[in-house]
Write an enzyme that holds these catalytic residues in place. Structure first.
Site, mmCIF file in Angstrom:
data_model
loop_
_atom_site.group_PDB
_atom_site.id
_atom_site.type_symbol
_atom_site.label_atom_id
_atom_site.label_comp_id
_atom_site.label_asym_id
_atom_site.label_seq_id
_atom_site.Cartn_x
_atom_site.Cartn_y
_atom_site.Cartn_z
ATOM 1 N N GLY A 261 0.812 -1.229 0.000
ATOM 2 C CA GLY A 261 0.000 0.000 0.000
ATOM 3 C C GLY A 261 0.838 1.268 0.000
ATOM 4 N N LYS B 246 -7.778 -2.618 14.663
ATOM 5 C CA LYS B 246 -8.950 -2.796 13.795
ATOM 6 C C LYS B 246 -9.902 -3.822 14.401
ATOM 7 C CE LYS B 246 -6.517 -1.950 9.429
ATOM 8 N NZ LYS B 246 -6.085 -2.540 8.173
HETATM 9 O O1 F6P Z 1 -4.098 -0.320 7.930
HETATM 10 C C1 F6P Z 1 -2.917 -0.035 7.265
HETATM 11 C C2 F6P Z 1 -3.088 -0.192 5.781
HETATM 12 O O2 F6P Z 1 -3.217 -1.528 5.488
HETATM 13 C C3 F6P Z 1 -1.948 0.442 4.997
HETATM 14 O O3 F6P Z 1 -0.845 -0.363 4.896
HETATM 15 C C4 F6P Z 1 -2.612 0.725 3.703
HETATM 16 O O4 F6P Z 1 -1.883 1.632 2.936
HETATM 17 C C5 F6P Z 1 -3.935 1.259 4.189
HETATM 18 O O5 F6P Z 1 -4.249 0.478 5.317
HETATM 19 C C6 F6P Z 1 -5.063 1.226 3.189
HETATM 20 O O6 F6P Z 1 -5.323 -0.051 2.731
HETATM 21 P P1 F6P Z 1 -6.245 -0.321 1.480
HETATM 22 O O7 F6P Z 1 -5.603 0.290 0.290
HETATM 23 O O8 F6P Z 1 -6.361 -1.811 1.368
HETATM 24 O O9 F6P Z 1 -7.592 0.316 1.741
#
Ligand code: F6P
Length: 554
Positions: A273, A518
Site C-alpha cells: 500500500g 482494527k
Molecule cells: O491499515 C494499514 C493499511 O493496510 C496500509 O498499509 C494501507 O496503505 C492502508 O491500510 C489502506 O489499505 P487499502 O488500500 O487496502 O484500503
C-alpha cells in the site's frame, strides 16, 4: 520464486563491533573542527544523482565512519537483498510475497516474473487503461448523469491509498491540467466528508474508491456516504457508473459495492500500500497532472532504481542515507528523524515518509521471527520550513535529544515573490549551519559583553545562550520540484527504508501491528451501540464507553 532470508544477527558482525569502537573514539568529534581541518570535506561527503544533490558533510562522521558503515552493509549482504527486491523474491516473508513497486516504473520490454509469469505486460496495460480514462476526463468526454463534463475528482482512500497520491498531486500543482480539481477523502470523521461535499456538485464529480483490499473501514464508510450523497443530489443507481470508479486488487468486493467491472482498475498483492502511488492508485495524480507527467514521475523513480541497484555503496544515495540513519539510531541512540522540506509544494512529504518509514520499519522481530537485537525504525516527524523554525526547531538546537534532520530544498521557486525564495533558501542553509556550528560559551559571553552587560549578568545569561552544535543533518537540493525529480526523491526514501530493513534483517513490507486496533475497534463499536459488556473489557475502555453512551442515551 526463491525465498529471501536475512542470514544473521547484525549486531554479532565484526563490522558492528568495529563501528561501536569507532563510535567511542568519536565521542569528542567536532564537526566545526572537521570542516576547519579538511577543506575538501564538502566535496568528499556530497554527491549528485537523478537530479538530486545530497550534502551529507554536516554529519558526525569521518571518512573512516563511512567506510565502516559501508563494510557493515556489505557484510549484511545488502547487494543480495537489493537484487532479491528487484528480482521479485519473497522479501515479504510473513506474507510470502515479493514487493515489486519497482516493476511499476520499468520500461516496456523488461521482464519481471512473479510465480513464473511476466507481470510487465499487465503493468503497461493498466498504464494504457489509465491513459484512456484520464484522456476522457480531461477532454470532457467523460460525462456525469446530467451530461456535464467532470470538474472534480475525489479520491476516497486512506494510508498508502491516500498519502502518496496526495503528496505527489499537490507537490506537482504547477503541472496541474486545467479543468479538473482533485480532492482527498481519507478519515472516517464525518466532518471531513461534510466539509468536502459542501464544495462539490454531484453531477460533475467523479469518485475514485481507492483501496487495495477494498475492505478498509474508513474507505468503505466514506464510499457509502459518497454514494448516498450522490443519490440525494439527484443521481440515480443506473448512472452510478458515470461517477464511481475503483482501484483495487479485490474486484469482487468492488463489484458488490456497485462499481461496474469496466470501471475497476487492478492492483496487485505484490505492491505494498505505502509503495503504491506508482500503480493505478496514482490515478488521482494522473487526473491532476496528466499521463505524460505521470510517466515522467515513473521515469524519475526508475532512474533512482537503477542508481540504487548499480552504484557502489560509497556513492549510493539511498544506501548512504540508510547507513547514516543506522549510525545515529544504533550507535548514538537517536530515536527520531526530522524531515524538513523548505518548499510549500513538498509540505506533505513528511506525512508520506512517516507512513513509508514507520509502517515499514516499525518492527520488533527479524524475518525469521527472532527478536530484533537492536533498535529498528525511528519516529519520523517534521514539517515545512520556515514554519518549524518558529515552533519546534528550538528543541533541535538546544534540547537534550539528538535529532538528525533531512533538509529538502529547491533552488528555483515556481512563484518568485520579491526576494522570498532567497530568504527561504538562506533560512534552510542557516538552520543546518546553526545545528552544526552552535555557539560556544566563550562566544556567548563575548556577545553579552559586547552588549555592555556586567560580568554577573554575563555569567547568569551565558548558559542560556550556549548552543551545543554538532547536531547532524543532510541537505537534499533539487533544481525545482518536477515530476521526474519528485519521482527520484520519493524512490530515494523508499530505497533508504528498504536498505535499513535489509541491514537489520526485518520485513519492511508487512504491517501486522495495525490489525489489532482494527479488530478491537469492532468490539468497542458494538458496545457503543449497546452490546453487552464483554469480560475482556478493561476498566479504562469500559469507562470511556459509558461516557459516550451516557451522552447518546435516548
Ligand atoms: O491499515 C494499514 C493499511 O493496510 C496500509 O498499509 C494501507 O496503505 C492502508 O491500510 C489502506 O489499505 P487499502 O488500500 O487496502 O484500503
Amino acid at each position: 520464486m526463491t525465498y529471501y532470508q536475512h542470514p544473521l544477527d547484525v549486531t554479532a558482525l565484526p563490522a558492528w563491533q568495529a563501528l561501536q569502537d569507532h563510535r567511542a573514539r568519536l565521542q569528542n568529534f567536532s564537526m566545526r573542527e572537521a570542516f576547519n581541518s579538511d577543506p575538501e570535506r564538502f566535496d568528499r561527503l556530497s554527491l549528485s544523482s537523478c537530479g538530486l544533490f545530497l550534502d551529507y558533510s554536516k554529519n558526525l562522521i569521518t571518512g573512516e565512519t563511512r567506510d565502516l558503515l559501508v563494510r557493515l552493509a556489505r557484510d549484511c549482504g545488502l547487494q543480495r537483498a537489493i537484487d532479491a527486491l528487484f528480482d521479485g523474491e519473497a522479501v515479504n516473508a510473513s506474507e510470502n510475497r515479493p514487493a515489486l513497486h519497482t516493476a511499476l516504473r520499468r520500461p516496456i520490454g523488461d521482464r519481471v516474473l512473479v510465480d513464473g509469469v511476466d507481470v510487465m505486460p499487465e503493468v503497461h496495460r493498466v498504464l494504457h487503461q489509465m491513459t484512456e480514462l484520464v484522456g476522457k476526463v480531461h477532454d470532457g468526454l467523460w460525462r456525469g448523469y446530467s451530461e456535464k463534463p467532470i470538474t472534480d475528482v475525489v479520491n476516497i482512500g486512506i494510508g498508502g491509498s491516500f498519502l502518496g497520491p496526495q503528496l505527489v498531486s499537490e507537490a506537482l500543482l504547477p503541472f496541474a491540467q486545467r479543468g479538473v480539481r482533485c480532492h482527498y477523502l481519507a478519515n472516517i470523521d464525518g466532518s471531513s466528508f461534510h466539509e468536502l461535499a459542501a464544495r462539490l456538485r454531484a453531477e460533475t464529480t467523479l469518485f475514485i474508491v481507492s483501496s487495495k483490499s477494498f475492505g478498509t473501514l474508513e474507505t468503505l464508510k466514506n464510499a457509502q456516504a459518497a454514494r448516498r450523497w450522490y443519490l440525494a443530489q439527484g443521481g440515480s443507481e443506473a448512472e452510478l457508473y458515470r461517477h464511481f470508479i475503483a482501484v483495487t486488487s479485490n474486484q469482487e468486493a468492488a463489484v458488490a459495492f456497485g462499481i461496474h467491472e469496466e470501471n475497476i482498475l487492478p492492483m496487485w498483492d505484490w505492491v505494498g500500500g505505502r509503495y503504491s502511488l506508482w500503480s493505478a492508485i496514482g490515478l488521482p495524480i494522473a487526473m491532476s497532472i496528466g499521463m505524460s507527467n505521470f510517466k515522467e514521475l515513473l521515469s524519475g523513480a526508475y532512474s533512482m532504481d537503477q542508481h540504487f541497484r548499480e552504484a557502489p555503496f560509497e556513492q549510493n544515495m539511498p544506501v548512504l542515507l540508510a547507513l547514516l540513519g543506522i549510525w545515529y539510531g544504533n550507535f548514538w541512540s537517536a530515536q527520531t528523524q526530522a524531515i524538513l522540506p523548505y518548499d510549500h509544494y513538498l509540505r506533505n512529504i513528511t506525512k508520506h515518509l512517516q507512513q513509508l518509514d514507520m509502517e515499514s520499519n516499525g518492527k520488533r522481530v527479524l524475518q525469521d521471527g527472532a527478536p530484533a537485537p537492536c533498535a529498528t525504525g525511528p519516529v519520523i516527524w517534521g514539517g515545512v520550513g520556515c514554519n518549524g523554525q518558529h515552533a519546534y526547531h528550538q528543541l533541535l538546537h538546544q534540547g537534550t535529544l539528538l535529532i538528525p534532520a533531512d533538509f529538502i530544498v529547491p533552488v528555483v521557486s515556481y512563484n518568485p515573490v520579491a526576494d522570498h525564495h532567497q530568504w527561504l533558501y538562506a533560512n534552510c542553509l542557516s538552520q543546518s549551519q546553526a545545528l552544526m556550528r552552535g555557539k560556544t560559551l566563550e562566544e556567548a559571553e563575548a556577545e553579552l559583553r559586547a552588549q555592555g552587560l556586567d560580568e554577573d549578568e554575563v555569567r547568569r545569561l551565558a548558559p542560556h545562550k550556549v548552543i551545543p552544535g554538532n547536531r547532524p543533518s543532510n541537505t537534499l537540493v533539487l533544481e525545482r520540484v518536477s515530476p521526474r525529480r519528485l519521482g527520484a526523491l520519493v524512490a530515494l526514501y523508499e530505497h533508504k527504508v528498504f536498505a535499513q530493513s535489509a541491514i537489520w534483517g526485518i520485513n519492511a513490507f508487512d504491517q501486522w501491528g495495525v490489525e489489532l486496533g482494527k479488530e478491537l475497534g469492532k468490539n468497542v463499536y458494538s458496545r457503543l451501540l449497546g452490546a453487552e459488556q464483554s469480560t475482556a473489557e478493561d476498566q479504562s475502555t469500559q469507562g470511556l464507553i459509558d461516557f459516550f453512551r451516557a451522552r447518546h442515551r435516548g
